[in-house]
Design a protein around this motif. Structure first.
Motif, mmCIF file in Angstrom:
data_model
loop_
_atom_site.group_PDB
_atom_site.id
_atom_site.type_symbol
_atom_site.label_atom_id
_atom_site.label_comp_id
_atom_site.label_asym_id
_atom_site.label_seq_id
_atom_site.Cartn_x
_atom_site.Cartn_y
_atom_site.Cartn_z
ATOM 1 N N ASP A 30 74.658 109.685 60.194
ATOM 2 C CA ASP A 30 73.688 110.690 59.745
ATOM 3 C C ASP A 30 73.967 110.894 58.254
ATOM 4 O O ASP A 30 75.015 111.440 57.900
ATOM 5 C CB ASP A 30 73.964 111.972 60.559
ATOM 6 N N LEU B 194 88.084 118.195 71.055
ATOM 7 C CA LEU B 194 89.457 117.737 70.996
ATOM 8 C C LEU B 194 90.164 118.675 70.026
ATOM 9 O O LEU B 194 89.727 118.832 68.873
ATOM 10 C CB LEU B 194 89.425 116.324 70.417
ATOM 11 N N THR C 261 83.842 110.748 71.652
ATOM 12 C CA THR C 261 82.450 110.634 72.115
ATOM 13 C C THR C 261 82.061 109.167 72.268
ATOM 14 O O THR C 261 81.426 108.774 73.257
ATOM 15 C CB THR C 261 81.489 111.278 71.083
ATOM 16 N N GLY D 173 78.713 116.465 71.395
ATOM 17 C CA GLY D 173 79.735 117.509 71.439
ATOM 18 C C GLY D 173 79.034 118.849 71.644
ATOM 19 O O GLY D 173 77.860 119.004 71.303
ATOM 20 N N GLU E 169 78.964 121.587 70.169
ATOM 21 C CA GLU E 169 78.485 122.398 69.039
ATOM 22 C C GLU E 169 77.070 122.024 68.600
ATOM 23 O O GLU E 169 76.480 122.716 67.785
ATOM 24 C CB GLU E 169 79.469 122.296 67.856
ATOM 25 N N ILE E 170 76.527 120.931 69.150
ATOM 26 C CA ILE E 170 75.172 120.562 68.714
ATOM 27 C C ILE E 170 74.179 120.583 69.883
ATOM 28 O O ILE E 170 73.185 119.875 69.888
ATOM 29 C CB ILE E 170 75.159 119.204 67.967
ATOM 30 N N MET F 27 89.633 119.689 66.091
ATOM 31 C CA MET F 27 90.014 118.689 65.099
ATOM 32 C C MET F 27 88.829 118.473 64.167
ATOM 33 O O MET F 27 87.732 118.181 64.613
ATOM 34 C CB MET F 27 90.337 117.395 65.847
ATOM 35 N N GLY G 37 88.203 112.639 67.229
ATOM 36 C CA GLY G 37 87.114 113.445 67.805
ATOM 37 C C GLY G 37 85.852 112.599 67.910
ATOM 38 O O GLY G 37 85.176 112.574 68.939
ATOM 39 N N ILE H 72 74.794 110.793 65.899
ATOM 40 C CA ILE H 72 75.091 109.980 64.712
ATOM 41 C C ILE H 72 75.997 110.841 63.834
ATOM 42 O O ILE H 72 75.779 112.037 63.668
ATOM 43 C CB ILE H 72 73.814 109.474 64.006
ATOM 44 N N TYR H 73 77.039 110.217 63.300
ATOM 45 C CA TYR H 73 78.119 110.972 62.662
ATOM 46 C C TYR H 73 77.829 111.210 61.183
ATOM 47 O O TYR H 73 77.327 110.333 60.483
ATOM 48 C CB TYR H 73 79.442 110.219 62.857
ATOM 49 N N TYR H 74 78.172 112.411 60.730
ATOM 50 C CA TYR H 74 78.028 112.743 59.317
ATOM 51 C C TYR H 74 78.967 111.871 58.498
ATOM 52 O O TYR H 74 80.113 111.638 58.913
ATOM 53 C CB TYR H 74 78.406 114.202 59.063
#
Ligand code: MSP
Length: 684
Positions: free
Chosen positions: A50, A292, A25, A260, A262-263, A299, A21, A11-13
């Motif tokens: 999020d 990306l 996903t 991604g 990083e998480i 990005m 980017g 879920i995107y911030y």
């Protein structure tokens, strides 16, 4: 009952607007979801936003808004973009929704009642950007993940007994080797867990923007516990409604969490530990893709190097973006985005590749068989080349499907496009247009076989590519008279299913070619956005993440300012009497093939030509009758200026000009090529 498939995006911030980017996903998940639906699975595709935590609270303050306003605004922007892009999510969860808050609290209670939560005091460093407790020492110490200064937290908190799960987690990674993919990420996670797990602080009491801890509302639940729970709250966890509970029973555990890289730690260590503590089943797999990059960096909004999906969708369409991202980037690895590469890929694979194959095949069936798919003829009119295409298509179905199963999108598409290239070559070598001009039975039977073979291969590529490029393939499918592509049972795809005699719909080009001006338009749209963003920037410039290392990096990155937006290119000076490359690019020259040539009545010098440009057939009137007999021109490849304004000659409209050398006092000589060049290719 059909098999179920539950897939989620992160879920995107909502502190940043969506960029490609995030789209990457979501597109990957949409592709998987569409494919699963075609395979008959009862698919549930979840995405969302999020919206809690200190980072969002501060972003709202910086924007002079209250958090409710900011989160609603940005969440709506994500959702509107996903809708505009036709992404087929089944639910969009917001962590500020009541259903989510209720579910998170239910999860908290269950973990607490199972004895895995206790109260303690946390003193240490916290990175607000990553919403992560870190091992850095001292006020302002750089975050080991992103290099930004950390903040000292000294609070009475609730703790989660993460340390109790190290062995169980290691067993999980070992016994279920595909729990974390790709392998490199799995290895990172295993060494992280082996190095020892400390209990995790899972509440905060110094700010309010979060879900209150049950029975102790002075605390809010740690934003990652809050966020990760979305995967269960969205499908009904914690709801008193029977229907929701049944939904949860039906879809949980998730078949795939796509994230991604990083998480990874949050999803592969914390999330399974929370679920184990709650006694809930674990997701079946987590796949982490790479980043990306744009101008060599990840990005991201904080770096100011984002490209928006809207720009690409406006200029080239959604399919172009989807195809590019999945074909160009090896899934799992980092990949660079550039407008040049995007347009190059678009023209090579979509306009000249699939688009050209569809239009030339369907146009010829329309012309030579009144738009009805011809019957492939008897043995006498067959050659080994026809069988080779059928065999290649059968192999492509198997290979492409296996690669999609492993989320190797790029190789899957490469395989499918191998078939496009082979059919193109087959058409060129077998010259159906030449057969079309003959009237004898054998030529007609041969022509029928060639066009049937090409159309059947086209149908197969179209079905395989549908999850990736849904719009264009739906159009091609409909043009072939096959109805709604998404209802096609992909598992049954095989050579020979194209109904004989089926009537084609009207033939239209699906991927118009793009030229340099498309790149310039996209670049200038993005530059405008960036200057607007810089002018209205409220967020402090932050340090870049060390590229390629992901969240397990231990080195701090040096703090440097974000790179400035690329300066717009100044127009290069052009000497007198010369034209710039941009001026030349305005003239669109393409390779065409003469399909018909005849004399124009009452005009000794003129011929009326019908020229196939791959995507369409043009009428061109040319002053070459004294140099060329019409019958010698049919089948010949010529060069056409395609964007010349139409004009009338002897009452006939000429749509384009044929390029020829005109020696002084001599007859015109048509421009041609020594090597074979596909119809429609642009000269530049
Ligand atoms: N809110 C958390 C995730 C919580 S999930 C329970 C978060 N949000 S995020 O908005 O920062 O990023 C989420 C995801 O967006 C990344 O994990 C990744 O899937 C995608 N991407 C964001 N920027 C990206 C690139 N530059 N490249 C590839 N994917 C990118 O982390």
């Amino acid at each position: 009952m059909s098999r179920k498939f539950y897939i989620t995006t992160p879920i995107y911030y909502v502190n940043a607007r969506p960029h490609i980017g995030h789209a990457y996903t979501t597109i990957a998940c949409d592709t998987i979801a569409r494919r699963q639906r075609m395979l008959g699975a009862d698919t549930f595709f979840l995405t969302g936003t999020d919206e809690h935590g200190q980072k969002i609270e501060r972003a709202a303050q910086a924007a002079g808004k209250n958090p409710e306003e900011l989160t609603t605004e940005v969440s709506s922007a994500f959702r509107a973009l996903w809708d505009r892009m036709g992404l087929t999510y089944d639910d969009f969860i917001r962590t500020t929704s009541e259903r989510h808050k209720r579910g998170v609290q239910a999860l908290w209670r269950r973990i607490r009642d199972n004895g895995y939560i206790y109260k303690g005091t946390y003193t240490g460093q916290y990175c607000v950007f990553d919403e992560l407790y870190v091992d850095a020492v001292g006020p302002g110490a750089p975050c080991p993940e992103c290099g930004r200064p950390t903040e000292t937290v000294h609070e009475e908190n609730y703790f989660f007994k993460l340390s109790a799960f190290a062995d169980k987690l290691l067993r999980l990674y070992t016994e279920q080797a595909d729990f974390i993919r790709p392998e490199t990420r799995r290895n990172e996670v295993m060494s992280f867990v082996r190095s020892g797990l400390r209990d995790l602080s899972i509440s905060r009491s110094t700010f309010k923007w979060g879900v209150p801890v049950p029975d102790d509302p002075k605390h809010v639940i740690y934003v990652w516990l809050d966020a990760l729970s979305n995967y269960i709250t969205a499908i009904g966890y914690g709801s008193p409604e029977k229907a929701d509970q049944q939904k949860f029973e039906k879809y949980w555990p998730a078949d795939l969490h796509m994230i991604g890289k990083e998480i990874v730690r949050f999803h592969c260590v914390y999330w399974p530990a929370f679920l184990m503590a709650a006694g809930l089943p674990l997701p079946k797999g987590i796949v982490a893709h790479g980043w990306l990059l744009f101008e060599e960096n990840k990005m991201s909004k904080s770096r100011g190097n984002i490209v928006r999906a809207e720009t690409i969708v406006d200029v080239l369409g959604v399919d172009a973006l989807r195809y590019f991202l999945l074909r160009e980037i090896v899934f799992g690895q980092d990949g660079s985005f550039s407008f040049d590469a995007l347009v190059q890929r678009y023209n090579a694979d979509l306009a000249n590749g699939l688009g050209n194959l569809a239009s030339r095949t369907l146009t010829m069936i329309t012309r030579y068989f009144r738009g009805e798919v011809p019957y492939p003829s008897s043995q006498a009119a067959r050659t080994p080349a026809d069988g080779a295409i059928a065999e290649l298509a059968t192999r492509a179905i198997a290979e492409c499907s296996a690669l999609f199963e492993q989320y190797q999108f790029s190789r899957a598409l490469e395989t499918a496009w191998g078939l496009v290239a082979a059919v193109d070559k087959y058409i060129v070598e077998n010259e159906p247009w030449a057969l079309g001009e003959k009237q004898d039975q054998h030529s007609l039977a041969r022509l029928a076989t060639i066009l049937y073979t090409s159309a059947e291969a086209l149908r197969i590529v179209t079905a395989l590519a549908h999850p990736v490029i849904p719009d264009a393939t739906a159009k091609i499918w409909a043009q072939m008279g096959l109805g709604e592509i998404k209802k096609f049972p992909l598992a049954e795809l095989k050579w020979g299913q194209l109904p004989l005699g089926i009537k084609l719909g009207s033939v239209q080009a699906v991927f118009p070619r793009a030229d340099k001006s498309a790149i310039e338009r996209m670049q200038s749209m993005e530059e405008q956005q960036r200057s607007a963003a810089v002018a209205g920037a409220t967020e402090a410039q932050a340090a870049p993440k060390p590229a390629g290392t992901g969240q397990f990096a231990t080195q701090a990155a040096p703090t440097t300012a974000a790179p400035p937006a690329a300066p717009s290119k100044a127009a290069a000076a052009v000497p007198d009497g010369k034209i710039s490359i941009d001026d030349f690019a305005k003239v669109e020259l393409r390779v065409g093939q003469v399909k018909l040539a005849e004399r124009v009545k009452g005009a000794d010098k003129l011929l009326r030509l019908e020229v196939d440009l791959g995507t369409e057939v043009r009428q061109v009137v040319a002053g070459i009758a004294e140099a060329y007999a019409p019958e010698l021109l049919v089948g010949r490849k010529v060069v056409i200026v395609v964007n010349l304004a139409p004009r009338k000659l002897r009452g006939l409209e000429s749509n384009g000009m044929i390029v020829a050398a005109s020696p002084d006092g001599g007859k015109p000589v048509l421009c041609g090529f020594l090597e074979d060049v596909p119809v429609g290719t642009r000269l530049k």
